[in-house]
Design an enzyme around this catalytic site. Structure first.
Site, PDB file in Angstrom:
ATOM      1  CD  GLN A   1      -2.999  -1.249   0.966  1.00  0.00           C
ATOM      2  OE1 GLN A   1      -3.648  -2.139   1.376  1.00  0.00           O
ATOM      3  NE2 GLN A   1      -3.416  -0.562  -0.081  1.00  0.00           N
TER       4      GLN A   1
ATOM      5  CB  THR B   1      -0.238  -6.583   8.236  1.00  0.00           C
ATOM      6  OG1 THR B   1       0.463  -5.971   9.341  1.00  0.00           O
ATOM      7  CG2 THR B   1       0.269  -8.013   8.110  1.00  0.00           C
ATOM      8  CG  HIS B   2      -3.045  -3.977   4.189  1.00  0.00           C
ATOM      9  ND1 HIS B   2      -3.672  -2.760   4.214  1.00  0.00           N
ATOM     10  CD2 HIS B   2      -3.479  -4.628   5.302  1.00  0.00           C
ATOM     11  CE1 HIS B   2      -4.455  -2.675   5.291  1.00  0.00           C
ATOM     12  NE2 HIS B   2      -4.351  -3.797   5.970  1.00  0.00           N
ATOM     13  CG  ASN B   3       3.141  -7.523   3.364  1.00  0.00           C
ATOM     14  OD1 ASN B   3       2.552  -7.670   4.436  1.00  0.00           O
ATOM     15  ND2 ASN B   3       4.235  -6.815   3.249  1.00  0.00           N
TER      16      ASN B   3
END
Lengths: 587, 262
Positions: free
Chosen positions: A348, A515-517
């Site tokens: 992001q 935590t948006h890998n």
């Protein structure tokens, strides 16, 4: 070869978090025997998340007790190929989970649907803005599945996870109070929207004044007591403000523990094994069929678990790394620009502004992870990008998600960094400030990818995953644009001071971002540019499915969980209705 | 060192005097005045005797540093009075003090700032080396160790560490400063069970209630300050506060005298 061999089962899931629990239950209920292998420990509300110990900011938020223990395994990172990647020695930018339930134990609960546009980014952007809309090295692509295909699976996930919100588009009819830009929904959310905090009310008023369209953030924090379709009972949220990085003492935050695991763990055809760290998928000599997996148990023994169907249901990094360690799919080579495994890693690109007030007081410690108000006017292709120099966008939001003090001490620009001046400012502004943030998409690029590190190894001697990632001009222009909108909304609240975001430099692995890998095992209709087909099935080994945000070809301007949940039900449906009757390639 | 809190270091006396205050008189100091006296014994502020990791000399350094970073002043007690030095000492003796959950395999390389902490030093090693070197620098340039300096000189030294303007051999000065400052904030605002935030000094300063009550219905009361006596984890465990069925404490309004100090 292995010292131990367990009896064969129909299905093994590698990881028992959000995706692994859903797939495990759907396939057990379809009549299959399922073993769930979880590398971490079992965790549950009682006793692990009980009061008063769970309200401990140092232990959970600062020392990350519920997140991955890097002493055993981490990844390495560099911004660009010519640099030497070094290990992520401490957690920072993102917080993968480790034990039962994975990162869905310590998440906030913001549960969005990606826009219809997000699933067709490449074709739609080129159609509207021309072939030059995407940079030459941009590898963003269509997903091979459309929003309309996924809609009923979004709806199913929202019912299982008890999402509270307000529809903005019911079967094509616009609804007052919801997000007018969302894709058409077949039904209203199962629970009402979150209440409005003081900060949220100011945001709503200011955004509306500017002609934007504010609405409540969709929430997995229960806005009332709720029983889901699996019969799991969730408690009502008390807005204690300890969601992200914490477990919930009230069973009021949807997680595998509160929604799916109660039924799954009681299922006669399901077995959970914790402390089971899968190190490879075992293939037949021709490499076209998986025989099962090998894991290291808690005692360090190699154990072979034969299975007819292998589901990779771990976090993004573990899914991709296991494919690479097992030789499934051709590893991506950014120089030659061929191969697929590790390709299209994304993240992001976000920013925020803090507004300070002399005449207003907030109680920022009250709230919930997804309690807030947002606008979607500048997400996806909801606005005309002509002349802006970027594609994509993001939502803009004002959250009341619990300001624990160690990590919530915003002070106006110009405040001394420490000493009495700093102390005066935190005493003054802890209850007199709010944040407005944008949550931006990231396109995929040839130079942003995952592969195996040549130097660093995990505790069992296997290569670590290596991340090569940086922001590109598209994302830098996008975040500057979105940050400007954040500032406009903040100014409309007439604060006494604003802390403005600076220009975006290189991506850093140090400060927490999200935590948006995403990506690395992406889905698509073309096997030369995707690891899995539109049903999340490996093109190369048809009895392996890879499920999670690893399948996102690029990342949208939303939190990923809603779409991960929809893809889980989509894949489960494909396995039950299409694969099981005739095992083999589905596309 | 068994009961060092009431024994203010000479340096603290000096800087209190520099504020025109008689030490131990007007300012609330832990062990003497400390914010409104709790109506019941506050077990959370009971400190185990003796240092856990730091030597006596290192402890004096940390006490002087945290007293400078978050000083006692007209707003009330600072980090020293809140027990932040004890907090840091105990953290250094905890698994964090040896970075037990960090990846610690070599090879070690310096890397770019975006790649994060890459020093082979654990916090224990870092504090030990950096304190010794900073003290040596103070002796060389100022004729006395850090904890014996007056407040203005201590501020200068900390400012120099923060700006990397003191050359340390073992560790970049800025890295030491960052860790010290992060730990100071932690110790001032973490639950008192870790030895800092004594008498919930940090929480009282900003109006944080600690262990949360059930806030349903209160969240919608806009622009109404919610000021309560903060509750610690050990308060709940010791049943010093009533709780609901899920263990959420029932908060009681903070005595109004505290509001005037803000």
């Amino acid at each position: 070869m292995s010292a131990l061999r367990r009896p064969p089962v129909d299905v093994v899931t590698v990881g028992v978090g959000l995706t692994g629990s859903i797939l495990g239950l759907e396939l057990a209920e379809a009549g299959l025997s399922v073993v769930g292998l979880e590398r971490g420990e079992a965790r549950s509300t009682h006793p692990d998340f009980e009061l008063p110990g769970i309200h401990d900011e140092l232990r959970y938020a600062v020392r990350h007790e519920l997140a991955q223990d890097l002493s055993r395994e981490t990844l390495t990172f560099r911004n660009a190929m010519q640099q030497t990647a070094l290990p992520m020695r401490a957690l920072g930018s993102f917080l993968p989970g480790e034990g039962l339930g994975g990162a869905a134990v310590h998440w906030n609960g913001q549960t969005w649907r990606f826009l219809p546009w997000d699933f067709e980014t490449r074709s739609q952007a080129r159609e509207r803005y021309g072939a030059a809309a995407l940079a030459a090295d941009c590898t963003s692509q269509d997903w091979g599945v459309r929003y309309a295909d996924l809609e009923r699976h979004f709806d199913r996930f929202e019912r299982v996870y008890g999402i509270g919100g307000k529809a903005g588009n019911l079967r094509g009819v616009r609804q007052t109070g919801g997000n007018p830009f969302e894709g058409a929904r077949s039904a209203e959310y199962p629970n009402p929207a979150t209440p409005e905090s003081h900060a949220g009310a100011l945001f709503t008023r200011a955004a509306a004044e500017l002609g934007f369209h504010p609405f409540p953030i969709p929430s997995a924090n229960m806005t009332r007591a709720y029983t889901n379709p699996y019969g799991a009972s969730l408690g009502p949220c008390v807005y204690c403000g300890y969601c992200e990085r914490f477990g919930c003492e009230m069973d009021a935050k949807a997680s595998p523990q509160t929604t799916v695991l109660p039924r799954l763990l009681a299922h006669p055809r399901y077995e959970l094994r914790t402390g089971a760290n899968v190190v490879r998928v075992n293939l037949d000599p021709d490499g076209k069929h998986a025989r099962g997996v090998t894991y290291l148990d808690a005692r360090g023994r190699e154990v072979e678990q034969p299975a007819r169907l292998v589901l990779l249901t771990s976090y993004v990094f573990s899914n991709v790394r296991l494919l690479l360690l097992s030789g499934i799919g051709r590893p991506y080579d950014p120089v030659a620009n061929h191969g697929v495994v590790g390709r299209n890693y994304a993240y992001q690109c976000s920013a925020g502004v803090t507004a300070f007030f002399e005449d207003k007081v907030f109680n920022p410690f009250m709230g919930a992870g997804a309690l807030g108000r947002a606008i979607d006017d500048f997400n996806g292709d909801n606005f005309d990008h002509a002349g802006l120099g970027f594609v994509g966008g993001g939502y803009i939001a004002c959250d009341s998600n619990g300001a624990r003090p160690i990590q919530s001490l915003a002070v106006p620009d110009g405040t001394p960094g420490w000493g009495s001046g700093w102390k005066r400012a935190v005493a003054r502004y802890y209850t007199r400030s709010l944040g407005i943030r944008c949550h931006g998409s990231v396109q995929s690029y040839r130079t942003n990818y995952l592969d195996l590190d040549p130097t660093y190894r995990d505790a069992s001697g296997l290569p670590l995953l290596r991340m090569t990632f940086d922001y590109h001009d598209n994302e830098r222009r996008q975040v500057a644009f979105l940050a400007g909108k954040c500032v406009d909304i903040a100014r409309a609240m007439r604060p006494s001071a604003l802390s403005l975001p600076g220009p975006r430099g290189h991506y850093s692995i140090v400060p927490y971002q999200s935590t948006h890998n995403t990506g690395g095992a992406v889905m698509g209709a073309d096997p030369t540019t995707s690891v899995v087909n539109p049903y999340l099935q490996s093109w190369d080994v048809p009895n392996v499915f890879v499920i999670g945000a690893s399948a996102f070809p690029q990342n949208a301007g939303y939190n990923p969980t809603g779409t991960v949940g929809a893809l889980s039900y989509w894949a489960a449906d494909a396995i039950v209705r299409r694969y099981l009757p005739a095992p083999g390639p589905l596309a | 060192m068994t009961d060092r809190t009431p024994e203010s270091p000479a340096s603290r006396r000096a800087f209190l005097q520099s504020l025109g205050v008689a030490a131990g008189a007007a300012l609330p100091v832990a062990g003497t005045v400390a914010a409104p006296a709790p109506s019941r014994p506050d077990t959370s502020s009971t400190i185990a005797p003796g240092p856990a990791y730091l030597t006596a000399e290192e402890m004096r350094f940390v006490e002087a540093a945290v007293a400078t970073l978050i000083p006692a002043d007209e707003l009330g007690p600072g980090a020293l009075e809140a027990g932040v030095a004890d907090y840091i000492d105990r953290q250094l003796a905890s698994p964090w003090g040896v970075h037990a959950r960090h990846y610690r395999q070599g090879p070690w390389g310096e890397g770019a700032p975006q790649q994060g902490y890459q020093l082979p030093l654990t916090p224990q090693q870092l504090y030990r080396a950096a304190i010794a070197e900073t003290n040596r620098d103070c002796l060389r340039h100022r004729g006395r160790g850090f904890d014996a300096l007056d407040r203005a000189a201590r501020e200068e030294v900390l400012t120099a560490l923060e700006a990397d303007a003191i050359a340390l051999e073992a560790v970049p000065a800025r890295t030491f400063f960052s860790m010290l400052w992060e730990n100071t904030i932690e110790g001032f605002f973490a639950d008192p069970r870790y030895g800092g935030n004594r008498d919930k000094i940090g929480w009282r300063l900003i109006g944080f209630p600690g262990v949360a009550a059930a806030y349903g219905g209160l969240l919608e009361r806009h622009n109404e300050p919610y000021r309560v006596s903060p509750v610690s984890i050990d308060d709940v465990r010791a049943r010093l506060v009533p709780t609901d069925a899920h263990g959420h404490p029932k908060h009681v309004p903070e005595p109004p005298s505290r509001e005037t100090s803000r």
